[in-house]
Design an enzyme around this catalytic site. Sequence first.
Site, short mmCIF file in Angstrom:
data_model
loop_
_atom_site.label_atom_id
_atom_site.label_comp_id
_atom_site.label_asym_id
_atom_site.label_seq_id
_atom_site.Cartn_x
_atom_site.Cartn_y
_atom_site.Cartn_z
N ASP A 185 0.86 -1.19 0.00
CA ASP A 185 0.00 0.00 0.00
C ASP A 185 0.90 1.24 0.00
O ASP A 185 2.00 1.20 0.55
CB ASP A 185 -0.92 0.01 1.24
CG ASP A 185 -2.13 0.91 1.03
OD1 ASP A 185 -3.24 0.39 0.87
OD2 ASP A 185 -1.94 2.16 1.00
N ASP A 208 5.10 2.94 -3.53
CA ASP A 208 4.25 3.59 -4.53
C ASP A 208 4.28 2.77 -5.82
O ASP A 208 5.32 2.70 -6.48
CB ASP A 208 4.77 5.02 -4.79
CG ASP A 208 3.83 5.79 -5.72
OD1 ASP A 208 4.00 7.02 -5.84
OD2 ASP A 208 2.92 5.16 -6.31
N SER A 246 -15.44 -0.20 -10.88
CA SER A 246 -16.41 0.54 -10.07
C SER A 246 -17.68 0.86 -10.85
O SER A 246 -17.64 1.00 -12.08
CB SER A 246 -15.76 1.86 -9.64
OG SER A 246 -16.73 2.81 -9.29
N ALA A 247 -18.77 1.05 -10.14
CA ALA A 247 -20.04 1.45 -10.78
C ALA A 247 -19.92 2.84 -11.36
O ALA A 247 -20.78 3.27 -12.14
CB ALA A 247 -21.16 1.40 -9.74
N TYR A 262 -12.19 9.63 -12.14
CA TYR A 262 -12.17 8.29 -11.52
C TYR A 262 -12.86 7.24 -12.40
O TYR A 262 -12.32 6.15 -12.63
CB TYR A 262 -12.86 8.38 -10.17
CG TYR A 262 -12.95 7.09 -9.41
CD1 TYR A 262 -14.17 6.43 -9.28
CD2 TYR A 262 -11.83 6.54 -8.78
CE1 TYR A 262 -14.27 5.25 -8.58
CE2 TYR A 262 -11.93 5.37 -8.06
CZ TYR A 262 -13.16 4.72 -7.97
OH TYR A 262 -13.25 3.54 -7.27
N GLU A 277 -14.56 9.55 2.97
CA GLU A 277 -15.65 8.64 3.37
C GLU A 277 -16.81 8.71 2.39
O GLU A 277 -17.06 9.72 1.74
CB GLU A 277 -16.14 8.99 4.79
CG GLU A 277 -16.86 10.31 4.93
CD GLU A 277 -15.93 11.52 5.01
OE1 GLU A 277 -14.69 11.34 4.88
OE2 GLU A 277 -16.44 12.63 5.16
N LYS A 296 -22.27 11.20 11.38
CA LYS A 296 -23.00 12.43 11.69
C LYS A 296 -24.09 12.19 12.74
O LYS A 296 -24.28 13.02 13.65
CB LYS A 296 -23.61 13.02 10.41
CG LYS A 296 -22.54 13.55 9.45
CD LYS A 296 -23.13 14.17 8.20
CE LYS A 296 -22.01 14.72 7.32
NZ LYS A 296 -22.53 15.39 6.09
N ARG A 323 -28.62 5.29 -8.78
CA ARG A 323 -27.75 4.18 -9.24
C ARG A 323 -28.09 2.94 -8.42
O ARG A 323 -28.30 3.01 -7.21
CB ARG A 323 -26.29 4.53 -9.03
CG ARG A 323 -25.31 3.40 -9.35
CD ARG A 323 -23.88 3.77 -8.99
NE ARG A 323 -23.33 4.76 -9.92
CZ ARG A 323 -22.33 5.57 -9.62
NH1 ARG A 323 -21.80 5.55 -8.41
NH2 ARG A 323 -21.86 6.42 -10.52
N1 GKE Z 1 -19.86 11.03 1.03
C1 GKE Z 1 -21.01 11.63 1.45
N2 GKE Z 1 -21.02 12.28 2.66
N3 GKE Z 1 -22.11 11.56 0.63
C2 GKE Z 1 -23.22 12.15 1.08
C3 GKE Z 1 -23.30 12.82 2.33
C4 GKE Z 1 -22.14 12.88 3.14
O1 GKE Z 1 -22.12 13.45 4.24
N4 GKE Z 1 -24.58 13.28 2.49
C5 GKE Z 1 -25.26 12.91 1.38
N5 GKE Z 1 -24.44 12.26 0.52
C6 GKE Z 1 -24.84 11.79 -0.81
C7 GKE Z 1 -23.88 12.25 -1.92
O2 GKE Z 1 -24.15 13.61 -2.27
C8 GKE Z 1 -24.26 11.28 -3.03
O3 GKE Z 1 -25.36 11.76 -3.76
C9 GKE Z 1 -24.66 9.99 -2.26
O4 GKE Z 1 -24.81 10.38 -0.89
C10 GKE Z 1 -23.59 8.91 -2.34
O5 GKE Z 1 -22.36 9.53 -2.12
P1 GKE Z 1 -21.02 8.65 -1.94
O6 GKE Z 1 -21.30 7.45 -1.15
O7 GKE Z 1 -19.96 9.60 -1.44
O8 GKE Z 1 -20.57 8.25 -3.42
P2 GKE Z 1 -21.34 7.83 -4.75
O9 GKE Z 1 -22.17 6.61 -4.53
O10 GKE Z 1 -22.01 9.02 -5.36
O11 GKE Z 1 -20.08 7.52 -5.68
C11 GKE Z 1 -19.15 6.51 -5.26
O12 GKE Z 1 -19.53 5.32 -5.96
C12 GKE Z 1 -18.63 4.24 -5.72
C13 GKE Z 1 -19.06 3.07 -6.59
O13 GKE Z 1 -20.42 2.83 -6.39
C14 GKE Z 1 -17.76 6.99 -5.65
O14 GKE Z 1 -17.45 8.13 -4.85
C15 GKE Z 1 -16.75 5.91 -5.44
O15 GKE Z 1 -16.53 5.72 -4.07
C16 GKE Z 1 -17.18 4.59 -6.05
O16 GKE Z 1 -17.05 4.67 -7.43
#
Ligand code: GKE
Length: 337
Positions: free
Chosen positions: A33, A53, A117-118, A148, A190, A199, A285
């Site tokens: 890592d 790295d 990733s999705a 990403y 996170e 939170k 999604r």
């Molecule tokens: N992180 C975060 N923190 N998201 C929040 C928060 C908060 O305090 N409050 C609400 N959300 C909302 C985000 O705005 C987003 O719409 C949804 O929750 C999910 O955010 P997420 O878990 O950070 O990431 P996403 O599912 O949008 O995207 C992630 O998908 C993964 C694959 O499914 C990516 O960031 C990658 O971690 C990965 O590709």
Amino acid sequence: MVKILICGAGGFIGGHLASKFIGENNIKVVCADIKPIEYWFQNFENSENHSLDLKDYKNALKITEGVDYIFNFACNMGGMGFIENNKAECMLSVLVNTNLLRAAIKNNCKKFFFSSSACVYNSSKQDKTFVKGLREEDAYPADPEDGYGWEKLFSERMCRHFSEDFGLETRVVRYHNIYGPIGTFDGGREKAPAALCRKIILAKKNKKKIIDVWGDGEQTRSFLYIDDCIKGTMDVFESNNQEVFNIGSEEQVSINEMIKIIEDIAEYKVEKNYQLEKPKGVRGRSSDNSYVSKKIGWKPNFTLKEGLEKTYSWIEQQILSGSNIEKFCKGNIEKND
Ligand code: GKE
């Protein structure tokens, strides 16, 4: 004796997979890592651990010597708050996967696993809430998440062509928002499940009645518990199938619905301050698991409520004990030299 290399073993999914293998008979585990070992999420006495790295080809060549199987989870990533603000950094992870594929050929490794990733999915299929589950073919025509998502889709193709042209056995899965204990829950990387658990834990601890929520809370996702993720990873890895598969959940919820589940676990109700300017990602999604269930026989076992119960209590234990906070909440990005 089989030698397995886990790249990204200091992180969340890599750490859980390493701990699964370590201690199994006739398996030697090598963990790598970019993070200094004291910041690895899980510490492993019975493995060979390297902080290095992998964007440097020499390191990839050295670490894959004598390795039979490579699992690559190593990438600069996080939740929406991270990947929306670090697009170039996330794309540099392509160096890691490219170096490891080249080194796998040089060192005659038997099989190579890549964590996609999705975020590779076409955004036009994710533009409303409660969308139809994404099928593997929905990645094309290509319009993935900026930065990403493009790196993940490009690296998927690298795996395919290294397999076709050089005969390297590859396995690729697309993870859909994996969550669970022993992962980051603060500091900027996170994802939503851990962030919202944190939170609500802090609101309850400090007797606050309101939490910040990114977006309007109506956006929808599915979230897969880490134990289901590890089982799915191994089922695909051990199969004879080189196609790309979803490893996700079909239980699609709005963020507001997830908050309600966490409130019930916490036995604590909160008001929501919706921050519309915060990073939101796609509107909706979820995973369609029909293909992976048919071809591999895998499907998730944990409900979101069951997974959140385990995740909530682990994060609450970290916060109330104050232990390890730095290790799990180091949001800063690894600066590329
Ligand atoms: N992180 C975060 N923190 N998201 C929040 C928060 C908060 O305090 N409050 C609400 N959300 C909302 C985000 O705005 C987003 O719409 C949804 O929750 C999910 O955010 P997420 O878990 O950070 O990431 P996403 O599912 O949008 O995207 C992630 O998908 C993964 C694959 O499914 C990516 O960031 C990658 O971690 C990965 O590709």
